[in-house]
Design an enzyme around this catalytic site. Structure first.
Site, mmCIF file in Angstrom:
data_model
loop_
_atom_site.group_PDB
_atom_site.id
_atom_site.type_symbol
_atom_site.label_atom_id
_atom_site.label_comp_id
_atom_site.label_asym_id
_atom_site.label_seq_id
_atom_site.Cartn_x
_atom_site.Cartn_y
_atom_site.Cartn_z
ATOM 1 N N ASP A 34 0.850 -1.192 0.000
ATOM 2 C CA ASP A 34 0.000 0.000 0.000
ATOM 3 C C ASP A 34 0.888 1.246 0.000
ATOM 4 O O ASP A 34 2.077 1.186 -0.361
ATOM 5 C CB ASP A 34 -0.958 -0.067 1.204
ATOM 6 C CG ASP A 34 -2.260 0.670 0.973
ATOM 7 O OD1 ASP A 34 -2.247 1.906 1.040
ATOM 8 O OD2 ASP A 34 -3.293 0.015 0.723
ATOM 9 N N LYS A 59 -3.893 -1.001 -6.648
ATOM 10 C CA LYS A 59 -4.924 -0.322 -5.835
ATOM 11 C C LYS A 59 -4.773 1.169 -6.111
ATOM 12 O O LYS A 59 -3.684 1.725 -5.935
ATOM 13 C CB LYS A 59 -4.698 -0.631 -4.354
ATOM 14 C CG LYS A 59 -5.568 0.204 -3.409
ATOM 15 C CD LYS A 59 -5.422 -0.265 -1.973
ATOM 16 C CE LYS A 59 -6.088 0.701 -1.007
ATOM 17 N NZ LYS A 59 -5.982 0.256 0.384
ATOM 18 N N ASP A 69 -5.971 4.970 -5.396
ATOM 19 C CA ASP A 69 -6.629 5.788 -4.369
ATOM 20 C C ASP A 69 -7.115 7.122 -4.940
ATOM 21 O O ASP A 69 -6.909 7.422 -6.124
ATOM 22 C CB ASP A 69 -5.631 5.986 -3.209
ATOM 23 C CG ASP A 69 -6.322 6.032 -1.859
ATOM 24 O OD1 ASP A 69 -7.517 6.341 -1.810
ATOM 25 O OD2 ASP A 69 -5.643 5.769 -0.843
ATOM 26 N N TRP A 124 -13.435 5.159 -2.193
ATOM 27 C CA TRP A 124 -14.227 5.254 -0.955
ATOM 28 C C TRP A 124 -15.739 5.321 -1.207
ATOM 29 O O TRP A 124 -16.485 5.915 -0.423
ATOM 30 C CB TRP A 124 -13.813 6.474 -0.121
ATOM 31 C CG TRP A 124 -12.375 6.823 -0.165
ATOM 32 C CD1 TRP A 124 -11.325 5.990 0.117
ATOM 33 C CD2 TRP A 124 -11.790 8.091 -0.510
ATOM 34 N NE1 TRP A 124 -10.131 6.660 -0.024
ATOM 35 C CE2 TRP A 124 -10.395 7.954 -0.411
ATOM 36 C CE3 TRP A 124 -12.324 9.330 -0.881
ATOM 37 C CZ2 TRP A 124 -9.519 9.003 -0.679
ATOM 38 C CZ3 TRP A 124 -11.450 10.374 -1.150
ATOM 39 C CH2 TRP A 124 -10.066 10.204 -1.046
ATOM 40 N N GLY A 125 -16.203 4.778 -2.325
ATOM 41 C CA GLY A 125 -17.645 4.740 -2.588
ATOM 42 C C GLY A 125 -18.228 6.055 -3.098
ATOM 43 O O GLY A 125 -19.436 6.150 -3.308
ATOM 44 N N ARG A 162 -14.379 0.339 -4.245
ATOM 45 C CA ARG A 162 -14.726 0.513 -2.838
ATOM 46 C C ARG A 162 -16.128 1.105 -2.727
ATOM 47 O O ARG A 162 -16.494 1.991 -3.494
ATOM 48 C CB ARG A 162 -13.709 1.433 -2.169
ATOM 49 C CG ARG A 162 -12.406 0.736 -1.785
ATOM 50 C CD ARG A 162 -12.499 0.108 -0.397
ATOM 51 N NE ARG A 162 -12.693 1.165 0.594
ATOM 52 C CZ ARG A 162 -11.696 1.863 1.133
ATOM 53 N NH1 ARG A 162 -10.436 1.605 0.825
ATOM 54 N NH2 ARG A 162 -11.942 2.818 2.016
ATOM 55 N N ASP A 197 -12.988 4.262 4.813
ATOM 56 C CA ASP A 197 -12.104 3.229 5.372
ATOM 57 C C ASP A 197 -12.744 2.488 6.553
ATOM 58 O O ASP A 197 -13.319 3.110 7.442
ATOM 59 C CB ASP A 197 -10.802 3.860 5.874
ATOM 60 C CG ASP A 197 -9.899 4.291 4.735
ATOM 61 O OD1 ASP A 197 -10.337 4.254 3.567
ATOM 62 O OD2 ASP A 197 -8.746 4.662 5.015
#
Ligand code: GAL
Length: 455
Positions: free
Chosen positions: A65, A141, A143, A178-179, A195, A199
């Site tokens: 990460d 991943k 972000d 994060w949706g 996602r 979190d």
């Protein structure tokens, strides 16, 4: 108009030639180590994934990460691993991981910086995708920190999707947004998983909140489009969740067919928590061939039933007792009975079915019409219900026959009219077409209101 629709669909071409028929399973460094990662630590985790038996039950990705890179992007624009903490470089790190029969995952960000303020990939998508491919990366991943408001999220995520596709290397594209922006509507066109929430934290409240955010979303995911990502696991973190809570967390993440990413230091893994992660029959629900996520199908007070179809006509059913957490309540009411009726899971009245406890790996018997289980507070019974006679129907879906969670295609289509969306917002231009929802690139000439002429 027809040309415009074609252009839109081309721009949204489903992510890469890489088909992910099953959610990704693995280990991610963030929840265990946060910013403090280095080469030796990652090597140790790789070795432990093998020696603890995790690789053999399917946990194959080891994802580094945030905080693996140098703080400044070098002058030639090419990202490099942090020279102090990863002295052998990232290609060598990947080779080490692969040498253990695992796959190599890495992290970047669709903004100018990552969340921990390392270089992000915005504007460098092509360079970074090429770099990752040259290091043999199998999983990214991606972000969502440090992006200016006027850089539209769909454009930022599409830029990396297209750059990954252009490398020709199959790389799982895991969206970590994060949706936001109702990712279940656009994630399927963009990546292999997205996602659905902020979190997760190592608390029972956070697990419940994550589950509640996901109610009704199973219909947007599946093996043909990609997976809802409920965020990483806190199984093993004995400081945050009781054992029963960890069992509930793992069974329900499996049922929703979320990617399952371990987030606890493998050097110090409590035995009982490890046995949860090694529960092959629970993992089999997550990895089932039919690839349809389960969902909440019934709730009354603190009792809940989650269920989903499995290949061949069986059902995965999770009976959950989420009684409130006051210690006296635990003492006074340590268990409760929960009944699932066949009608609730699309089986026929009179049908005989075998019920199996997936954590115990034990048949509980044959039942007709319903099954009643006694479930501990803050725990679950994870079951497989396999019909023994009558029609074997895997066409049932969690939202069939449940008015509260029924499919509402019309609501999806009218979202562009929602009041809270300001007139100038680019996603006002969302268009619905043929039962599918597609998006239009923001075009300043058409603002506000997106009512301009067709191109
Ligand atoms: C958050 C993300 C976490 C972790 C962290 C790293 O945005 O949701 O899972 O990746 O950033 O800084």
């Amino acid at each position: 108009m027809a040309r415009q629709v074609l252009l839109l669909l081309a721009a949204l071409a489903v992510c890469s030639g890489l088909e992910i028929r099953r959610p990704a399973l693995g280990f991610n460094t963030w929840n265990a180590f946060y910013r403090d990662i280095n080469e030796t630590l990652v090597q140790q985790q790789a070795n432990l994934m093998v020696s603890l038996g995790l690789r053999d039950v399917g946990f194959e990705y080891l994802v580094l990460d945030d905080c693996w890179a140098e703080k400044e992007r070098p002058a030639d624009g090419r990202l490099v691993g942090n020279k102090r903490t990863f002295p052998s470089g990232m290609k060598a790190m990947g080779e080490y991981i692969k040498g253990r029969g695992l796959k190599f995952g890495i992290y970047s960000d669709a903004g100018s910086l990552t969340c921990a303020k390392y270089p992000g990939s915005l504007g460098y998508e092509k360079e970074d995708a090429d770099t990752f491919a040259s290091w043999g990366v199998d999983y990214l991943k991606y972000d969502n920190c440090h992006a200016r408001r006027d850089y539209w999220i769909l454009d930022r995520y599409a830029a990396m999707r297209d750059a990954l596709n252009a490398t020709g290397r199959p790389i799982v594209y895991s969206l970590c947004q994060w949706g936001v922006m109702e990712a279940h509507l656009w994630g399927p066109k963009m990546g292999h998983s997205w996602r659905t929430t902020e979190d997760i934290r190592p608390t029972w409240d956070s697990v419940l909140k994550t589950l509640d955010y996901n109610v009704g979303l199973s219909r947007f995911a599946g093996s043909d489009v990609g997976w809802l990502d409920l965020d990483m696991l806190y199984v093993g973190n004995d400081t945050g969740l009781r054992l029963g809570e960890q069992r509930a967390h793992f069974a329900l993440w499996s049922l929703y067919k979320s990617p399952l990413m371990i987030g606890h230091d493998l050097r110090d893994f409590p035995k009982q928590s490890l046995s949860i992660l090694l529960s092959k029959e629970v993992i089999a629900v997550n990895q089932d061939d039919l690839g349809v996520p389960g969902d909440l199908i019934w709730r009354q007070g603190h009792k809940r039933i989650y269920a989903g179809p499995l290949a061949g006509g069986a059902r995965a059913v999770v009976l959950a007792n989420f009684q409130f957490a006051h210690p006296t309540a635990f003492q006074q009411c340590p268990r409760t009975n929960i009944t699932v009726f066949w009608g609730q899971i699309g089986l026929q009245p009179g049908q005989r079915a075998r019920v199996r406890d997936l954590y115990e790996e034990r048949d509980l018997g044959e039942f007709v019409d319903s099954f009643t289980g006694s479930v501990e507070a803050h725990n679950v019974l994870a079951l497989r219900v396999t019909p023994l006679n009558g029609p074997l129907d895997d066409g049932w879906r969690p939202w069939h026959g449940q008015p509260a969670y029924a499919a509402q295609a019309a609501n999806v289509a009218v979202q562009r009219y929602e009041d809270w969306v300001p007139k100038s917002a680019p996603w006002r231009c969302m268009k619905a077409g043929g039962g599918d929802t597609v998006f239009q690139q923001p075009d300043p000439a058409k603002q506000p209101g997106c009512g301009g002429k067709d191109r």
